[in-house]
Design a protein around this motif. Structure first.
Motif, mmCIF file in Angstrom:
data_model
loop_
_atom_site.group_PDB
_atom_site.id
_atom_site.type_symbol
_atom_site.label_atom_id
_atom_site.label_comp_id
_atom_site.label_asym_id
_atom_site.label_seq_id
_atom_site.Cartn_x
_atom_site.Cartn_y
_atom_site.Cartn_z
ATOM 1 N N ARG A 24 -38.851 45.238 -52.641
ATOM 2 C CA ARG A 24 -37.565 45.819 -53.052
ATOM 3 C C ARG A 24 -37.711 47.310 -53.307
ATOM 4 O O ARG A 24 -36.880 48.109 -52.900
ATOM 5 C CB ARG A 24 -37.069 45.102 -54.314
ATOM 6 C CG ARG A 24 -35.704 44.486 -54.122
ATOM 7 C CD ARG A 24 -35.081 43.784 -55.324
ATOM 8 N NE ARG A 24 -35.810 43.768 -56.551
ATOM 9 C CZ ARG A 24 -36.487 42.709 -57.026
ATOM 10 N NH1 ARG A 24 -36.551 41.612 -56.311
ATOM 11 N NH2 ARG A 24 -37.101 42.763 -58.191
ATOM 12 N N MET A 25 -38.812 47.671 -53.987
ATOM 13 C CA MET A 25 -39.054 49.081 -54.279
ATOM 14 C C MET A 25 -39.199 49.887 -52.980
ATOM 15 O O MET A 25 -38.627 50.956 -52.825
ATOM 16 C CB MET A 25 -40.349 49.255 -55.100
ATOM 17 C CG MET A 25 -40.311 48.661 -56.487
ATOM 18 S SD MET A 25 -39.031 49.397 -57.510
ATOM 19 C CE MET A 25 -39.782 50.983 -57.859
ATOM 20 N N LYS A 77 -38.098 49.131 -49.976
ATOM 21 C CA LYS A 77 -36.837 49.198 -49.226
ATOM 22 C C LYS A 77 -35.897 50.233 -49.820
ATOM 23 O O LYS A 77 -35.159 50.906 -49.104
ATOM 24 C CB LYS A 77 -36.170 47.813 -49.193
ATOM 25 C CG LYS A 77 -36.831 46.867 -48.200
ATOM 26 C CD LYS A 77 -36.006 45.625 -47.978
ATOM 27 C CE LYS A 77 -36.559 44.836 -46.805
ATOM 28 N NZ LYS A 77 -35.919 43.530 -46.665
ATOM 29 N N LYS A 78 -35.925 50.349 -51.150
ATOM 30 C CA LYS A 78 -35.075 51.325 -51.811
ATOM 31 C C LYS A 78 -35.481 52.744 -51.398
ATOM 32 O O LYS A 78 -34.634 53.577 -51.076
ATOM 33 C CB LYS A 78 -35.196 51.156 -53.342
ATOM 34 C CG LYS A 78 -33.880 51.360 -54.074
ATOM 35 C CD LYS A 78 -33.970 50.889 -55.503
ATOM 36 C CE LYS A 78 -34.274 52.041 -56.442
ATOM 37 N NZ LYS A 78 -34.470 51.599 -57.841
ATOM 38 N N GLU A 79 -36.786 52.981 -51.400
ATOM 39 C CA GLU A 79 -37.295 54.293 -50.989
ATOM 40 C C GLU A 79 -36.894 54.595 -49.543
ATOM 41 O O GLU A 79 -36.483 55.695 -49.196
ATOM 42 C CB GLU A 79 -38.831 54.327 -51.075
ATOM 43 C CG GLU A 79 -39.373 54.383 -52.488
ATOM 44 C CD GLU A 79 -39.051 55.700 -53.176
ATOM 45 O OE1 GLU A 79 -39.011 56.725 -52.479
ATOM 46 O OE2 GLU A 79 -38.821 55.688 -54.401
ATOM 47 N N GLU A 102 -34.438 53.354 -47.751
ATOM 48 C CA GLU A 102 -33.004 53.572 -47.576
ATOM 49 C C GLU A 102 -32.662 55.037 -47.869
ATOM 50 O O GLU A 102 -31.850 55.649 -47.193
ATOM 51 C CB GLU A 102 -32.214 52.618 -48.489
ATOM 52 C CG GLU A 102 -30.698 52.679 -48.310
ATOM 53 C CD GLU A 102 -30.232 52.440 -46.880
ATOM 54 O OE1 GLU A 102 -30.791 51.530 -46.218
ATOM 55 O OE2 GLU A 102 -29.318 53.162 -46.407
ATOM 56 N N GLN A 103 -33.342 55.583 -48.866
ATOM 57 C CA GLN A 103 -33.098 56.991 -49.206
ATOM 58 C C GLN A 103 -33.553 57.930 -48.092
ATOM 59 O O GLN A 103 -33.044 59.030 -47.949
ATOM 60 C CB GLN A 103 -33.798 57.342 -50.513
ATOM 61 C CG GLN A 103 -33.014 56.846 -51.720
ATOM 62 C CD GLN A 103 -33.752 57.022 -53.030
ATOM 63 O OE1 GLN A 103 -34.829 57.599 -53.057
ATOM 64 N NE2 GLN A 103 -33.169 56.522 -54.098
#
Lengths: 160, 103
Positions: free
Chosen positions: A88-89, A91-93, A95-96
């Motif tokens: 999750r971490m 994927k968040k990075e 996406e940014q």
């Protein structure tokens, strides 16, 4: 070198792993080749097949165990939920950074002219049918077929 | 950085041939830069070039993914219009800096 002066014309990228970091590395390299006007073909073999498996490609993870770059003790990395958390971490990075999800990335590769091939031996081993795989896959090849496609000057092969 | 004459006008370019001052750009220069890339610009090419320039003016970083979501052109057609290194080639013709994106 001949008249091409060592110019890179085509990248043949073999993906044998299904951890998210390896899948993205392979995708970025293939897409990056096309962006530079270099042809690219991908060969999905062994666990790399998961990256083109319709149902499984949505659930790829980063590895928290056996991955020193996670800077996490192996026992902690093995706790339930750790992989999902790390994924999750990541994927968040991503996406940014405007990195697409796996399925969207496959669509981008396909639209960019990257050829996508599944390995026949690995398909047989995992009992996958072509129907199980990403719709726009170019087909299923033997390793010999893949080598045939790699002939010619200015072709480089990469194993991930 | 150096100066060269494109379509009769002095233009600042970098070592890769990208223009360094967008204010010097005009359509005649764009047409000439396209000819150097072996391209003849159709109305579709111009629509894409105008889109890239608008994004540049708005300081939006360019990527292949963004092109695909632009509503102006999809990725497949983008590669058909500018077959060789499309984002770089189109940016060069548009007179804007080389996109620094890896995706």
């Amino acid at each position: 070198m001949s008249d091409q002066n060592g110019k890179l014309k085509k990248m043949m990228i073999i993906l044998s792993k299904a951890t998210l970091d390896n899948v993205y590395a392979a995708f970025v390299l293939a897409n990056g080749a096309r962006m530079e006007g270099i042809d690219a073909e991908m060969f999905f073999t062994f666990f790399g097949l998961e990256a083109v498996h319709k149902e499984r490609l949505e659930h790829l993870h980063v590895a928290t165990v056996g991955n020193p770059a996670m800077h996490m003790p192996t026992m902690i990395g093995g706790l339930p939920g750790m992989e999902a958390f790390a994924t999750r971490m990541m994927k968040k990075e991503m996406e940014q950074l405007d990195m697409p999800e796996v399925l969207e990335f496959l669509d981008i590769l396909k639209a960019s002219g990257v050829k996508l091939w599944a390995c026949k031996l690995a398909m047989d081993m995992f009992h996958f049918k072509q129907d199980d795989l990403y719709e726009d896959l170019d087909g299923v090849l033997t390793v010999g077929d893949f080598y045939q496609r790699s002939s010619g000057e200015g072709v480089q092969m990469l194993f991930i | 950085m150096s100066e060269r004459i494109i379509a009769g006008a002095p233009v600042n370019v970098n070592e890769e041939g990208f223009m360094t001052d967008f204010r010097q750009w005009n359509q005649t220069i764009g047409t000439e830069l396209a000819r150097e890339a072996d391209l003849t610009l159709s109305p579709r090419h111009w629509q894409v070039i105008e889109y890239l320039q608008t994004e540049y003016r708005n300081e939006v970083p360019l990527s292949i993914r963004k092109i695909g979501k632009s509503g102006v052109v999809d990725i497949k057609e983008f590669y058909q219009l500018f077959p060789n290194a499309p984002l770089k080639t189109a940016a060069k013709i548009a007179g804007i800096p080389k996109p620094a994106s890896c995706i």
